[in-house]
Design a protein around this motif. Structure first.
Motif, mmCIF file in Angstrom:
data_model
loop_
_atom_site.group_PDB
_atom_site.id
_atom_site.type_symbol
_atom_site.label_atom_id
_atom_site.label_comp_id
_atom_site.label_asym_id
_atom_site.label_seq_id
_atom_site.Cartn_x
_atom_site.Cartn_y
_atom_site.Cartn_z
ATOM 1 N N ALA A 16 -10.409 67.245 88.874
ATOM 2 C CA ALA A 16 -9.337 66.984 87.921
ATOM 3 C C ALA A 16 -9.347 65.501 87.566
ATOM 4 O O ALA A 16 -9.565 64.657 88.434
ATOM 5 C CB ALA A 16 -7.987 67.367 88.517
ATOM 6 N N VAL A 17 -9.107 65.203 86.295
ATOM 7 C CA VAL A 17 -9.064 63.821 85.815
ATOM 8 C C VAL A 17 -7.644 63.523 85.352
ATOM 9 O O VAL A 17 -7.101 64.230 84.496
ATOM 10 C CB VAL A 17 -10.078 63.594 84.671
ATOM 11 C CG1 VAL A 17 -9.913 62.199 84.078
ATOM 12 C CG2 VAL A 17 -11.502 63.808 85.179
ATOM 13 N N LEU A 18 -7.054 62.479 85.925
ATOM 14 C CA LEU A 18 -5.699 62.067 85.597
ATOM 15 C C LEU A 18 -5.719 60.650 85.043
ATOM 16 O O LEU A 18 -6.126 59.719 85.732
ATOM 17 C CB LEU A 18 -4.818 62.109 86.846
ATOM 18 C CG LEU A 18 -3.360 61.695 86.652
ATOM 19 C CD1 LEU A 18 -2.644 62.683 85.731
ATOM 20 C CD2 LEU A 18 -2.660 61.602 87.997
ATOM 21 N N THR A 19 -5.308 60.496 83.809
ATOM 22 C CA THR A 19 -5.199 59.168 83.209
ATOM 23 C C THR A 19 -3.752 58.721 83.309
ATOM 24 O O THR A 19 -2.844 59.465 82.942
ATOM 25 C CB THR A 19 -5.664 59.197 81.740
ATOM 26 O OG1 THR A 19 -7.036 59.598 81.711
ATOM 27 C CG2 THR A 19 -5.509 57.830 81.093
ATOM 28 N N VAL A 20 -3.562 57.517 83.817
ATOM 29 C CA VAL A 20 -2.217 56.954 83.962
ATOM 30 C C VAL A 20 -2.026 55.916 82.866
ATOM 31 O O VAL A 20 -2.728 54.904 82.831
ATOM 32 C CB VAL A 20 -2.027 56.332 85.356
ATOM 33 C CG1 VAL A 20 -0.658 55.689 85.468
ATOM 34 C CG2 VAL A 20 -2.244 57.385 86.449
ATOM 35 N N SER A 21 -1.089 56.187 81.941
ATOM 36 C CA SER A 21 -0.876 55.281 80.814
ATOM 37 C C SER A 21 0.445 55.581 80.132
ATOM 38 O O SER A 21 0.816 56.747 79.975
ATOM 39 C CB SER A 21 -2.008 55.426 79.804
ATOM 40 O OG SER A 21 -1.781 54.633 78.667
ATOM 41 N N ASP A 22 1.133 54.524 79.724
ATOM 42 C CA ASP A 22 2.346 54.673 78.921
ATOM 43 C C ASP A 22 2.029 54.776 77.437
ATOM 44 O O ASP A 22 2.886 55.143 76.644
ATOM 45 C CB ASP A 22 3.259 53.454 79.123
ATOM 46 C CG ASP A 22 3.968 53.478 80.458
ATOM 47 O OD1 ASP A 22 4.147 54.563 81.033
ATOM 48 O OD2 ASP A 22 4.343 52.390 80.937
ATOM 49 N N THR A 23 0.812 54.421 77.057
ATOM 50 C CA THR A 23 0.495 54.300 75.630
ATOM 51 C C THR A 23 -0.614 55.229 75.153
ATOM 52 O O THR A 23 -0.701 55.502 73.961
ATOM 53 C CB THR A 23 0.068 52.852 75.304
ATOM 54 O OG1 THR A 23 -1.067 52.506 76.092
ATOM 55 C CG2 THR A 23 1.202 51.880 75.590
ATOM 56 N N ARG A 24 -1.476 55.698 76.014
ATOM 57 C CA ARG A 24 -2.637 56.473 75.583
ATOM 58 C C ARG A 24 -2.321 57.939 75.349
ATOM 59 O O ARG A 24 -1.564 58.544 76.077
ATOM 60 C CB ARG A 24 -3.720 56.395 76.663
ATOM 61 C CG ARG A 24 -4.877 55.551 76.228
ATOM 62 C CD ARG A 24 -5.946 55.541 77.268
ATOM 63 N NE ARG A 24 -6.013 54.182 77.776
ATOM 64 C CZ ARG A 24 -6.546 53.829 78.907
ATOM 65 N NH1 ARG A 24 -7.083 54.726 79.687
ATOM 66 N NH2 ARG A 24 -6.566 52.586 79.274
ATOM 67 N N GLU A 25 -2.976 58.494 74.359
ATOM 68 C CA GLU A 25 -2.994 59.931 74.099
ATOM 69 C C GLU A 25 -4.408 60.417 74.404
ATOM 70 O O GLU A 25 -5.340 59.616 74.502
ATOM 71 C CB GLU A 25 -2.650 60.218 72.629
ATOM 72 C CG GLU A 25 -1.275 59.737 72.190
ATOM 73 C CD GLU A 25 -0.153 60.562 72.797
ATOM 74 O OE1 GLU A 25 -0.376 61.762 73.075
ATOM 75 O OE2 GLU A 25 0.931 60.001 73.009
ATOM 76 N N LEU A 26 -4.580 61.694 74.510
ATOM 77 C CA LEU A 26 -5.891 62.253 74.836
ATOM 78 C C LEU A 26 -6.982 61.776 73.880
ATOM 79 O O LEU A 26 -8.099 61.475 74.306
ATOM 80 C CB LEU A 26 -5.810 63.780 74.831
ATOM 81 C CG LEU A 26 -6.854 64.521 75.647
ATOM 82 C CD1 LEU A 26 -6.896 64.050 77.089
ATOM 83 C CD2 LEU A 26 -6.612 66.012 75.589
ATOM 84 N N ALA A 27 -6.668 61.656 72.600
ATOM 85 C CA ALA A 27 -7.654 61.244 71.598
ATOM 86 C C ALA A 27 -8.156 59.819 71.814
ATOM 87 O O ALA A 27 -9.261 59.480 71.388
ATOM 88 C CB ALA A 27 -7.071 61.374 70.198
#
Length: 180
Positions: A16-27
């Protein structure tokens, strides 16, 4: 010396890949894209992928949910490992760990130092084990994700890697629960 033992069969793991960000979207998730491309090219299975805000409780809950699901063997998060006030991924990971893999952060720092010099001191990459699942926290840059995968995880998540690897001990991660 490290090597791939071609006499052993490759065993794909569910990652599983988890991106931690307040600003990023998948794109716009270039770091997550790097990890997904590399793990699938290596023959592993992308089990889950999410983006979570930089909130300690939210990160820890996502990690716990994936660990408890039984559908994930490895979680790799990207982002939130720095020093600013919003960087809480390391703390969230440690809230979930049963055991920490101390040498992961050390090795990641050594690799980073060779590429970015003393700036490597600002990363707090970490790893641990919970519920029979491996958890790795990498910095949020695509370069750091490449380094973490290419120089550590690609090898340690390959059952054929010698002299040892994380996959071969996976069945024993929870052996303490079987003791009487």
């Amino acid at each position: 010396m490290s090597r791939i033992d071609e006499s052993r069969e490759f065993i794909p793991v569910r990652i599983a890949v988890l991106t931690v960000s307040d600003t990023r979207e998948l794109a716009e998730d270039r770091s997550g894209d790097v990890l997904v491309a590399r793990l699938t090219e290596a023959g592993h299975v992308l089990a889950k992928r999410e983006i979570v805000r930089d909130e300690r409780g939210d990160i820890a809950q996502q990690l716990r949910d994936w660990v408890a699901s039984g559908e994930v063997d490895v979680i790799i998060s990207t982002g939130g490992t720095g020093l600013t006030g919003r960087d809480v991924t390391v703390e969230a990971h440690r809230d979930v760990y049963e055991k920490e893999i101390d040498a992961f952060g050390t090795l990641f720092t050594m690799i980073s130092f060779g590429k970015i010099g003393t700036s490597a001191v600002q990363s707090r990459a970490t790893a641990g084990v919970a519920g029979g699942c491996y958890l790795f926290a990498l910095p949020g840059s695509p370069g750091a994700c490449k380094d973490g995968w290419d120089d550590i995880l690609k090898w340690q998540l390959d059952y054929r890697h010698r002299p040892c690897n994380f996959v071969e001990i996976m069945p024993r991660l929870e052996e303490h629960k079987r003791r009487k």
